[in-house]
Write a protein that holds these residues in place. Structure first.
Motif, PDB file in Angstrom:
ATOM      1  N   SER A 173      37.926  52.496  41.397  1.00  0.00           N
ATOM      2  CA  SER A 173      37.115  51.618  42.247  1.00  0.00           C
ATOM      3  C   SER A 173      35.909  52.355  42.811  1.00  0.00           C
ATOM      4  O   SER A 173      34.825  51.787  42.928  1.00  0.00           O
ATOM      5  N   GLY A 174      36.118  53.618  43.168  1.00  0.00           N
ATOM      6  CA  GLY A 174      35.000  54.405  43.676  1.00  0.00           C
ATOM      7  C   GLY A 174      33.915  54.592  42.641  1.00  0.00           C
ATOM      8  O   GLY A 174      32.716  54.459  42.934  1.00  0.00           O
ATOM      9  N   THR A 207      35.541  54.900  51.660  1.00  0.00           N
ATOM     10  CA  THR A 207      36.988  55.022  51.731  1.00  0.00           C
ATOM     11  C   THR A 207      37.657  53.833  51.057  1.00  0.00           C
ATOM     12  O   THR A 207      36.998  52.982  50.447  1.00  0.00           O
ATOM     13  N   GLY A 208      38.993  53.772  51.156  1.00  0.00           N
ATOM     14  CA  GLY A 208      39.753  52.672  50.592  1.00  0.00           C
ATOM     15  C   GLY A 208      40.263  51.739  51.668  1.00  0.00           C
ATOM     16  O   GLY A 208      39.834  51.789  52.824  1.00  0.00           O
ATOM     17  N   LEU A 210      33.512  61.145  51.881  1.00  0.00           N
ATOM     18  CA  LEU A 210      34.337  60.351  50.976  1.00  0.00           C
ATOM     19  C   LEU A 210      35.790  60.764  51.159  1.00  0.00           C
ATOM     20  O   LEU A 210      36.127  61.942  51.043  1.00  0.00           O
ATOM     21  N   SER A 211      36.622  59.794  51.474  1.00  0.00           N
ATOM     22  CA  SER A 211      38.039  60.068  51.724  1.00  0.00           C
ATOM     23  C   SER A 211      38.831  58.817  51.405  1.00  0.00           C
ATOM     24  O   SER A 211      38.482  57.716  51.848  1.00  0.00           O
ATOM     25  N   VAL A 223      36.451  50.336  49.307  1.00  0.00           N
ATOM     26  CA  VAL A 223      36.625  49.845  47.944  1.00  0.00           C
ATOM     27  C   VAL A 223      38.076  49.423  47.751  1.00  0.00           C
ATOM     28  O   VAL A 223      38.968  49.867  48.475  1.00  0.00           O
ATOM     29  N   PRO A 224      38.340  48.543  46.787  1.00  0.00           N
ATOM     30  CA  PRO A 224      39.721  48.083  46.568  1.00  0.00           C
ATOM     31  C   PRO A 224      40.620  49.203  46.047  1.00  0.00           C
ATOM     32  O   PRO A 224      40.150  50.152  45.419  1.00  0.00           O
ATOM     33  N   LEU A 225      41.898  49.081  46.336  1.00  0.00           N
ATOM     34  CA  LEU A 225      42.886  50.008  45.769  1.00  0.00           C
ATOM     35  C   LEU A 225      44.248  49.332  45.698  1.00  0.00           C
ATOM     36  O   LEU A 225      44.487  48.294  46.317  1.00  0.00           O
ATOM     37  N   TRP A 226      45.125  49.942  44.939  1.00  0.00           N
ATOM     38  CA  TRP A 226      46.515  49.496  44.834  1.00  0.00           C
ATOM     39  C   TRP A 226      47.309  50.132  45.968  1.00  0.00           C
ATOM     40  O   TRP A 226      47.360  51.355  46.078  1.00  0.00           O
TER      41      TRP A 226
END
Length: 405
Positions: A91-92, A35-36, A6-7, A68-71
């Motif tokens: 999101s995670g 990840t993102g 996970l990163s 996963v989504p991120l800003w």
């Protein structure tokens, strides 16, 4: 082993975790990456991705990657960074249990440069999957927040310290990238959890891409001291600009800062304001271009701010520079300088001090090509003994297996 990595950062962003994942897969382990959306360091989501929504893809055609989504980080600023950090954690927590439903893992490895908050989803997954959790500490929190000026309020820093302590308590193993990290991490965690596990880089992964002709011409026709990586607040860029000012009357010497980041516009403005034709800012290139750039460079440059926390850090570019077999000019304190000296790989001066850095660049220029090659060879041998990727990855799996017993 069945390993979930996970990163918040992963390919096509340029981080050493890419090499670790690829090597784990090559050594026969089943690896999944959570990840993102890639947006580091420029703050804009890479082409082919979008900030919203989840996504599945394959790295190297076979390693499953869940996004996963991120800003996005944007062009810097506290607001964007806070939203970036918190959005990945949220999101995670929300998406990864569903995306990983039915999957079993022996261990979860969190690659943890800033932010430490990316470990939060891993803690939930640890309990859901009944797996062991290892955190690979790349940055010290809350110290790095204070050192970069991101947070100055003592009460907020104290609250962050409580959060770090809670995260460390949930981990079964704390891997630290520098021996100097042991004591600071031990302030928040049980010492028996803490193990020194340094960074590495895969020198065998040599798919080389070309670089522009004008950069080739500069590297081939001048004594180029090359910096490669993020151009941000921690890299003592003011020191490098002032060094360029002192060196601008040396017709053969060039400082080449390869990369991008939040302070690239400032560097471009300084180059124009001071008329620094000897300061070359070619932009960012993929990791696959770095071997060509390093090979053509006369020396490789690493710098950090004069902060106690950075004296405890070994910048991952040092391993990359050692592996490249080129002499190093270092403007930093503590562990990074120690490695350069111990490896006999180059010259080091105190962090943030312009004149000693300028003197070392001129000293490196004055050396014979044979003397510089000897420094590079010594550094390469040190890398093979202490940081070689295959050896380090086998040790990683041994540590994870021990934690699982």
């Amino acid at each position: 082993m069945r390993i979930l990595v996970l990163s918040q950062y992963f390919w096509p962003e340029s981080f050493i975790i890419n090499d670790v994942v690829r090597t784990l897969d090559e050594q026969g382990h089943e690896v999944v990456v959570a990840t993102g959306k890639p947006n580091y360091p420029d703050g804009k989501v890479f082409d082919g991705y979008r900030a919203a929504g989840t996504q599945r893809e394959r790295y190297q055609g076979r390693i499953e990657v869940l996004r996963v989504p991120l800003w996005p980080r944007g062009q810097g600023g506290a607001k964007n960074l806070v939203l970036n950090y918190l959005s990945f954690a949220f999101s995670g927590l929300l998406c990864l249990p569903w995306m990983l439903r039915g999957r079993e893992f022996d261990a979860i490895l969190v690659f943890a440069p800033s932010p430490i908050t990316q470990a939060i989803p891993a803690i939930l997954l640890k309990w859901l999957k009944r797996a062991k959790l290892a955190l690979w500490v790349q940055d010290l929190w809350p110290e790095s927040l204070a050192a970069t000026g991101f947070i100055r309020n003592p009460r907020v820093l104290k609250a962050v310290g409580w959060m770090v302590k809670a995260i460390y308590r949930c981990c079964d193993l704390l891997l630290v990238q520098s021996q100097a990290f042991v004591e600071p991490v031990a302030r928040y965690a049980e010492r028996q959890k803490i193990i020194y596990y340094p960074n590495s880089i895969d020198v065998q992964y040599s798919r080389v891409v070309g670089i522009p002709e004008d950069l080739i011409e500069t590297l081939d026709n001048h004594f180029c001291v090359t910096f490669a990586g993020n151009l941000g607040t921690a890299q003592a860029l003011e020191t490098l600009v002032q060094a360029a000012v002192h060196l601008r009357d040396d017709p053969d010497i060039r400082l080449v800062l390869v990369g991008s980041g939040s302070r690239l516009p400032w560097l471009q403005a300084q180059k124009q304001a001071h008329g620094l034709d000897n300061l070359i800012l070619p932009g960012r290139f993929p990791m696959e271009a770095m071997p060509s750039i390093f090979e053509r460079s006369s020396a490789l440059l690493v710098s950090l701010n004069a902060e106690p926390i950075f004296a405890q850090t070994i910048p991952s570019k040092i391993q990359a520079y050692l592996a490249a077999g080129r002499p190093i000019v270092a403007a930093l304190d503590g562990e990074g300088a120690r490695v350069v000296h111990e490896a006999k790989a180059g010259l080091a001066s105190p962090a943030g001090q312009v004149l000693p850095l300028v003197a070392n660049i001129r000293s490196m220029f004055a050396l014979s090509a044979e003397a510089r090659a000897a420094m590079g060879g010594s550094g390469q041998a040190y890398f093979t003994e202490h940081f070689e990727m295959q050896m380090q990855t086998r040790r990683l799996t041994e540590l994870l297996e021990q934690a699982c017993k």
